[in-house]
Write a protein that holds these residues in place. Structure first.
Motif, PDB file in Angstrom:
ATOM      1  N   LEU A   1      40.929  48.031  53.016  1.00  0.00           N
ATOM      2  CA  LEU A   1      41.976  47.831  54.021  1.00  0.00           C
ATOM      3  C   LEU A   1      41.380  47.453  55.369  1.00  0.00           C
ATOM      4  CD1 LEU A   1      45.057  48.063  54.667  1.00  0.00           C
ATOM      5  CD2 LEU A   1      44.534  50.365  55.523  1.00  0.00           C
TER       6      LEU A   1
ATOM      7  N   LEU B   1      41.404  47.844  38.428  1.00  0.00           N
ATOM      8  CA  LEU B   1      40.997  48.586  39.613  1.00  0.00           C
ATOM      9  C   LEU B   1      41.741  49.913  39.662  1.00  0.00           C
ATOM     10  CD1 LEU B   1      41.550  45.541  41.935  1.00  0.00           C
ATOM     11  CD2 LEU B   1      39.329  46.644  41.785  1.00  0.00           C
TER      12      LEU B   1
ATOM     13  N   TYR C   1      43.832  43.130  53.433  1.00  0.00           N
ATOM     14  CA  TYR C   1      42.645  43.664  52.780  1.00  0.00           C
ATOM     15  C   TYR C   1      41.556  42.591  52.728  1.00  0.00           C
ATOM     16  CZ  TYR C   1      45.270  47.631  50.780  1.00  0.00           C
ATOM     17  OH  TYR C   1      46.013  48.765  50.590  1.00  0.00           O
TER      18      TYR C   1
ATOM     19  N   PRO D   1      39.324  45.969  46.896  1.00  0.00           N
ATOM     20  CA  PRO D   1      39.841  45.622  48.226  1.00  0.00           C
ATOM     21  C   PRO D   1      39.600  46.746  49.233  1.00  0.00           C
ATOM     22  CG  PRO D   1      41.477  45.169  46.509  1.00  0.00           C
ATOM     23  CD  PRO D   1      40.391  45.955  45.867  1.00  0.00           C
TER      24      PRO D   1
ATOM     25  N   SER E   1      41.538  51.157  61.576  1.00  0.00           N
ATOM     26  CA  SER E   1      40.247  51.807  61.776  1.00  0.00           C
ATOM     27  C   SER E   1      39.091  51.062  61.121  1.00  0.00           C
ATOM     28  CB  SER E   1      40.298  53.247  61.245  1.00  0.00           C
ATOM     29  OG  SER E   1      40.650  53.253  59.873  1.00  0.00           O
ATOM     30  N   GLN E   2      39.364  50.233  60.128  1.00  0.00           N
ATOM     31  CA  GLN E   2      38.294  49.513  59.442  1.00  0.00           C
ATOM     32  C   GLN E   2      38.275  48.029  59.826  1.00  0.00           C
ATOM     33  OE1 GLN E   2      37.200  51.725  55.440  1.00  0.00           O
ATOM     34  NE2 GLN E   2      39.311  50.966  55.305  1.00  0.00           N
TER      35      GLN E   2
ATOM     36  N   ARG F   1      45.119  55.690  53.676  1.00  0.00           N
ATOM     37  CA  ARG F   1      45.071  54.371  53.069  1.00  0.00           C
ATOM     38  C   ARG F   1      44.629  54.479  51.611  1.00  0.00           C
ATOM     39  NH1 ARG F   1      40.003  54.930  55.681  1.00  0.00           N
ATOM     40  NH2 ARG F   1      40.984  54.552  57.689  1.00  0.00           N
ATOM     41  N   LEU F   2      44.901  53.426  50.843  1.00  0.00           N
ATOM     42  CA  LEU F   2      44.412  53.354  49.467  1.00  0.00           C
ATOM     43  C   LEU F   2      42.902  53.140  49.469  1.00  0.00           C
ATOM     44  CD1 LEU F   2      46.786  51.091  47.334  1.00  0.00           C
ATOM     45  CD2 LEU F   2      46.332  53.519  47.047  1.00  0.00           C
TER      46      LEU F   2
ATOM     47  N   PRO G   1      45.766  41.715  43.087  1.00  0.00           N
ATOM     48  CA  PRO G   1      45.986  42.861  42.189  1.00  0.00           C
ATOM     49  C   PRO G   1      47.482  43.092  41.955  1.00  0.00           C
ATOM     50  CG  PRO G   1      44.417  43.414  43.932  1.00  0.00           C
ATOM     51  CD  PRO G   1      45.033  42.101  44.305  1.00  0.00           C
TER      52      PRO G   1
ATOM     53  N   PHE H   1      40.033  51.992  46.843  1.00  0.00           N
ATOM     54  CA  PHE H   1      39.893  51.337  45.552  1.00  0.00           C
ATOM     55  C   PHE H   1      38.512  51.582  44.963  1.00  0.00           C
ATOM     56  CE2 PHE H   1      43.533  48.530  44.868  1.00  0.00           C
ATOM     57  CZ  PHE H   1      44.131  48.517  46.115  1.00  0.00           C
ATOM     58  N   GLY H   2      38.443  51.607  43.612  1.00  0.00           N
ATOM     59  CA  GLY H   2      37.170  51.504  42.937  1.00  0.00           C
ATOM     60  C   GLY H   2      36.722  50.051  42.918  1.00  0.00           C
TER      61      GLY H   2
ATOM     62  N   ASP I   1      47.250  51.550  60.978  1.00  0.00           N
ATOM     63  CA  ASP I   1      45.843  51.861  60.709  1.00  0.00           C
ATOM     64  C   ASP I   1      45.030  50.586  60.880  1.00  0.00           C
ATOM     65  OD1 ASP I   1      44.089  53.461  57.866  1.00  0.00           O
ATOM     66  OD2 ASP I   1      43.336  52.590  59.722  1.00  0.00           O
TER      67      ASP I   1
END
Lengths: 112, 110
Positions: free
Chosen positions: A45, B88, A35, A43, A58-59, B97-98, B44, B100-101, A56
């Motif tokens: 990913l 968070l 992250y 965070p 993609s980012q 995927r996660l 975290p 997050f705020g 994954d």
């Protein structure tokens, strides 16, 4: 049980230089995540591995970022060349289950 | 519009107060909801995990999910100075995927 280990903890480089971060996940955790956490943000990913394979990415800015996971255990994340906007904390996490991620302490990167 | 909105604070409360932390979201497909605590210069740490709507309690912490309003909350009872951290929220669909705020910075004053 030992936690997720990351090194180095801090790194300062100049723009256009390259840098690499290392992560050792919790033993037995098949899934590993990288992250990027920019100051004041949650965070984001960059890449997720399941054992050796990428699930994954993609980012992940693939023109400058790369990552690999050797033998399904340790992982390295590389940035080449670095830009000012890459200044952030790079967090590695591993998990035995999708909702249960354990984070390392992170590597704080400053690009000048 | 961000998928997950969280008031960054900072939030400052006296010791012993009840703390309420909240997030809203726009993706109705989110099913798994988590709260993480992040101390300064640390990674975290998972506090609470909830699937779908409802309440979940763990000691001084209670997580609530209202999917009809796309709103989740974390309550901390009898807050302690050691609860001072950034909280968070995070959420995901079944296969994603996660997300997050931004995190809410909390300070509990002795």
């Amino acid at each position: 049980e030992a936690g997720v280990a990351q090194s180095p903890r801090y790194k300062i480089i100049e723009k256009r230089q390259s840098v690499a971060f290392w992560c050792n996940p919790i033993s037995g955790h098949a899934t590993l995540y990288w992250y990027q956490q920019i100051l004041g943000q949650g965070p984001k990913l960059l890449i997720q591995f399941q054992n050796n394979g990428v699930v994954d990415d993609s980012q992940l800015p693939k023109d400058r970022f790369s990552a690999e996971r050797l033998k399904g255990v340790d992982s390295t994340l590389k940035i080449q060349p670095a830009k000012l906007e890459d200044s952030a904390v790079y967090l590695c996490a591993s998990s035995p289950r999708p909702y249960e991620q354990y984070f390392g302490p992170g590597t704080r990167l400053t690009v000048t | 519009q961000k998928e997950v909105e969280q008031d960054p604070g900072p939030l400052s409360v006296p010791e012993g107060a009840i703390v309420s932390l909240n997030c809203t979201y726009s993706n109705s497909a989110f099913q798994y909801f988590m709260w993480y605590r992040q101390y300064s210069r640390k990674g975290p740490e998972l506090l609470m995990y909830t699937y779908s709507s409802g309440n979940k309690e763990d000691g001084r912490f209670t997580a609530q999910v209202d999917k009809s309003s796309k709103y989740i909350s974390l309550f901390i009872r009898d807050s302690q100075p050691s609860d001072s951290a950034t909280y968070l929220c995070a959420m995901r669909t079944s296969g994603s995927r996660l997300t997050f705020g931004e995190g809410t910075q909390l300070t509990v004053n002795p």
